[in-house]
Motif scaffolding. Structure first.
Motif, PDB file in Angstrom:
ATOM      1  N   ARG A 152       0.834  -1.210   0.000  1.00  0.00           N
ATOM      2  CA  ARG A 152       0.000   0.000   0.000  1.00  0.00           C
ATOM      3  C   ARG A 152       0.867   1.258   0.000  1.00  0.00           C
ATOM      4  O   ARG A 152       0.477   2.289  -0.557  1.00  0.00           O
ATOM      5  CB  ARG A 152      -0.915   0.015   1.224  1.00  0.00           C
ATOM      6  CG  ARG A 152      -2.096  -0.934   1.137  1.00  0.00           C
ATOM      7  CD  ARG A 152      -3.102  -0.630   2.253  1.00  0.00           C
ATOM      8  NE  ARG A 152      -4.268  -1.484   2.141  1.00  0.00           N
ATOM      9  CZ  ARG A 152      -4.407  -2.636   2.796  1.00  0.00           C
ATOM     10  NH1 ARG A 152      -3.439  -3.044   3.603  1.00  0.00           N
ATOM     11  NH2 ARG A 152      -5.484  -3.361   2.650  1.00  0.00           N
ATOM     12  N   ARG A 153       2.016   1.183   0.642  1.00  0.00           N
ATOM     13  CA  ARG A 153       2.887   2.361   0.726  1.00  0.00           C
ATOM     14  C   ARG A 153       3.728   2.548  -0.529  1.00  0.00           C
ATOM     15  O   ARG A 153       4.349   3.603  -0.708  1.00  0.00           O
ATOM     16  CB  ARG A 153       3.822   2.221   1.934  1.00  0.00           C
ATOM     17  CG  ARG A 153       3.129   2.089   3.273  1.00  0.00           C
ATOM     18  CD  ARG A 153       4.154   1.806   4.353  1.00  0.00           C
ATOM     19  NE  ARG A 153       3.550   1.429   5.627  1.00  0.00           N
ATOM     20  CZ  ARG A 153       4.232   0.957   6.653  1.00  0.00           C
ATOM     21  NH1 ARG A 153       5.548   0.810   6.562  1.00  0.00           N
ATOM     22  NH2 ARG A 153       3.603   0.626   7.769  1.00  0.00           N
ATOM     23  N   ASP A 154       3.788   1.548  -1.375  1.00  0.00           N
ATOM     24  CA  ASP A 154       4.634   1.581  -2.573  1.00  0.00           C
ATOM     25  C   ASP A 154       3.814   2.071  -3.761  1.00  0.00           C
ATOM     26  O   ASP A 154       2.827   1.431  -4.144  1.00  0.00           O
ATOM     27  CB  ASP A 154       5.181   0.176  -2.847  1.00  0.00           C
ATOM     28  CG  ASP A 154       6.286   0.161  -3.887  1.00  0.00           C
ATOM     29  OD1 ASP A 154       6.237   0.988  -4.811  1.00  0.00           O
ATOM     30  OD2 ASP A 154       7.180  -0.697  -3.787  1.00  0.00           O
ATOM     31  N   PRO A 155       4.184   3.196  -4.371  1.00  0.00           N
ATOM     32  CA  PRO A 155       3.383   3.743  -5.477  1.00  0.00           C
ATOM     33  C   PRO A 155       3.349   2.857  -6.717  1.00  0.00           C
ATOM     34  O   PRO A 155       2.549   3.110  -7.626  1.00  0.00           O
ATOM     35  CB  PRO A 155       4.075   5.085  -5.775  1.00  0.00           C
ATOM     36  CG  PRO A 155       5.477   4.920  -5.267  1.00  0.00           C
ATOM     37  CD  PRO A 155       5.364   4.031  -4.069  1.00  0.00           C
ATOM     38  N   ARG A 156       4.175   1.825  -6.773  1.00  0.00           N
ATOM     39  CA  ARG A 156       4.152   0.927  -7.929  1.00  0.00           C
ATOM     40  C   ARG A 156       2.945  -0.007  -7.911  1.00  0.00           C
ATOM     41  O   ARG A 156       2.615  -0.607  -8.938  1.00  0.00           O
ATOM     42  CB  ARG A 156       5.424   0.089  -7.981  1.00  0.00           C
ATOM     43  CG  ARG A 156       6.717   0.872  -8.126  1.00  0.00           C
ATOM     44  CD  ARG A 156       7.904  -0.082  -8.120  1.00  0.00           C
ATOM     45  NE  ARG A 156       7.967  -0.828  -6.865  1.00  0.00           N
ATOM     46  CZ  ARG A 156       8.580  -2.006  -6.734  1.00  0.00           C
ATOM     47  NH1 ARG A 156       9.145  -2.587  -7.778  1.00  0.00           N
ATOM     48  NH2 ARG A 156       8.619  -2.603  -5.563  1.00  0.00           N
ATOM     49  N   PHE A 157       2.286  -0.113  -6.756  1.00  0.00           N
ATOM     50  CA  PHE A 157       1.232  -1.110  -6.594  1.00  0.00           C
ATOM     51  C   PHE A 157      -0.135  -0.483  -6.383  1.00  0.00           C
ATOM     52  O   PHE A 157      -0.260   0.639  -5.879  1.00  0.00           O
ATOM     53  CB  PHE A 157       1.536  -2.010  -5.389  1.00  0.00           C
ATOM     54  CG  PHE A 157       2.769  -2.848  -5.536  1.00  0.00           C
ATOM     55  CD1 PHE A 157       2.749  -4.033  -6.242  1.00  0.00           C
ATOM     56  CD2 PHE A 157       3.977  -2.438  -4.976  1.00  0.00           C
ATOM     57  CE1 PHE A 157       3.883  -4.806  -6.383  1.00  0.00           C
ATOM     58  CE2 PHE A 157       5.113  -3.198  -5.104  1.00  0.00           C
ATOM     59  CZ  PHE A 157       5.081  -4.383  -5.819  1.00  0.00           C
ATOM     60  N   ALA A 158      -1.154  -1.239  -6.748  1.00  0.00           N
ATOM     61  CA  ALA A 158      -2.533  -0.952  -6.370  1.00  0.00           C
ATOM     62  C   ALA A 158      -3.025  -2.135  -5.547  1.00  0.00           C
ATOM     63  O   ALA A 158      -2.857  -3.286  -5.949  1.00  0.00           O
ATOM     64  CB  ALA A 158      -3.414  -0.757  -7.604  1.00  0.00           C
TER      65      ALA A 158
END
Length: 286
Positions: A223-229
């Motif tokens: 959740r904290r990683d902008p690469r993921f949804a």
């Protein structure tokens, strides 16, 4: 979260429940009867999740010694890691031995006295496993931030199954839930990557259109990683199960005092809910 995004999330929940949560009028909004029930359930879940933190905090009664824990990968990556770091900062003389494994191996190690505590998702019922605490955990879908399904806040399993999947191996409880729920669906899952390492699965979906799954508490780093949804699975699909903190029933005297201090108070223990039931929790008498 923007007001418009919050409104969409509320509308998604109201759609899933089939009932409005708020009565809207000129002076503002207030909860409906369904809304009151839903808020009560959310508060219960939040309180029980806090109890997991509290159970680990109870280890503060140990000033020195060894604590042996087996845990699922889902809780090792963020939840348990942070708890151990915080605990060690306050009690540097306490040593931890942490084994990251699947739920079957964790119960085996518990019965063979190789560990003192197990924190695992959806363990098989075993006469020697004594649940100290159990909370419901739903599955979430993990995908790249630019994935076609990332625009939706809530997904159905069959929507995910239209895409190739990257899945944990069959030793992990979440895999069994997905396959069971899709067994009678017209859309059959196509698993193109299988691994026993969740970090690898995450890196693969970050750079492709594959989808993987994780329990909610294990998705925090993604959740904290902008690469993921990270997207919730619709409750209609019933993709949830219990996260259980357990110990060996009838632990021998040499270990009993250590475990008792680590799991106080016993009168507040929670039962191991039946698989496939609502992810809420119940209290055990005695």
């Amino acid at each position: 979260m923007t007001p418009s995004a919050l409104l969409r999330r509320i509308q998604d929940v109201e759609h899933d429940l089939g009932a409005p949560l708020f009565e809207r009028h000129s002076l503002g909004v207030r909860l409906t009867a369904a809304g009151e029930l839903f808020i009560r359930w959310i508060r219960t879940q939040s309180a029980e999740l806090q109890r997991v933190y509290s159970q680990i905090e109870e280890l503060g009664g140990l000033q020195r010694g060894d604590i042996r824990i087996a845990c699922s990968q889902a809780v090792a990556r963020s939840f348990l890691l942070q708890q151990v770091v915080d605990f060690r900062a306050r009690h540097p003389n306490v040593k931890f031995r942490i084994v990251v494994t699947d739920h079957i191996s964790a119960v085996r190690q518990l019965t063979e006295y190789e560990i003192d505590l197990a924190l695992i998702f959806r363990p098989l019922r075993h006469p020697e496993l004594h649940p100290i605490l159990s909370i419901g955990q739903g599955l979430v879908a993990i995908m790249a931030a630019d994935h076609p399904l990332a625009d939706k806040a809530v997904l159905r399993l069959r929507e995910c199954a239209h895409y190739d999947l990257a899945m944990p191996d069959t030793a992990f409880g979440g895999r069994e839930i997905i396959e069971t729920r899709l067994a009678n669906s017209s859309v059959k899952p196509r698993i193109v990557v299988e691994s026993n390492n969740f970090d690898m699965l995450g890196e693969i979906v970050a750079s492709s259109d594959l989808i993987t799954f994780q329990i909610d508490i294990g998705a925090e780093l993604w959740r904290r990683d902008p690469r993921f949804a990270v997207r919730r699975i619709n409750d209609v699909d019933r993709t949830y199960g219990p996260l259980v903190l357990g110990q060996l029933k009838g632990a021998p005297p040499a270990r009993r005092s250590q475990i008792r201090r680590a799991t106080r108070p016993r009168h507040a223990c929670l039962p191991h809910p039946a698989h496939g039931r609502n992810p809420g929790v119940r209290r055990r008498r005695g």
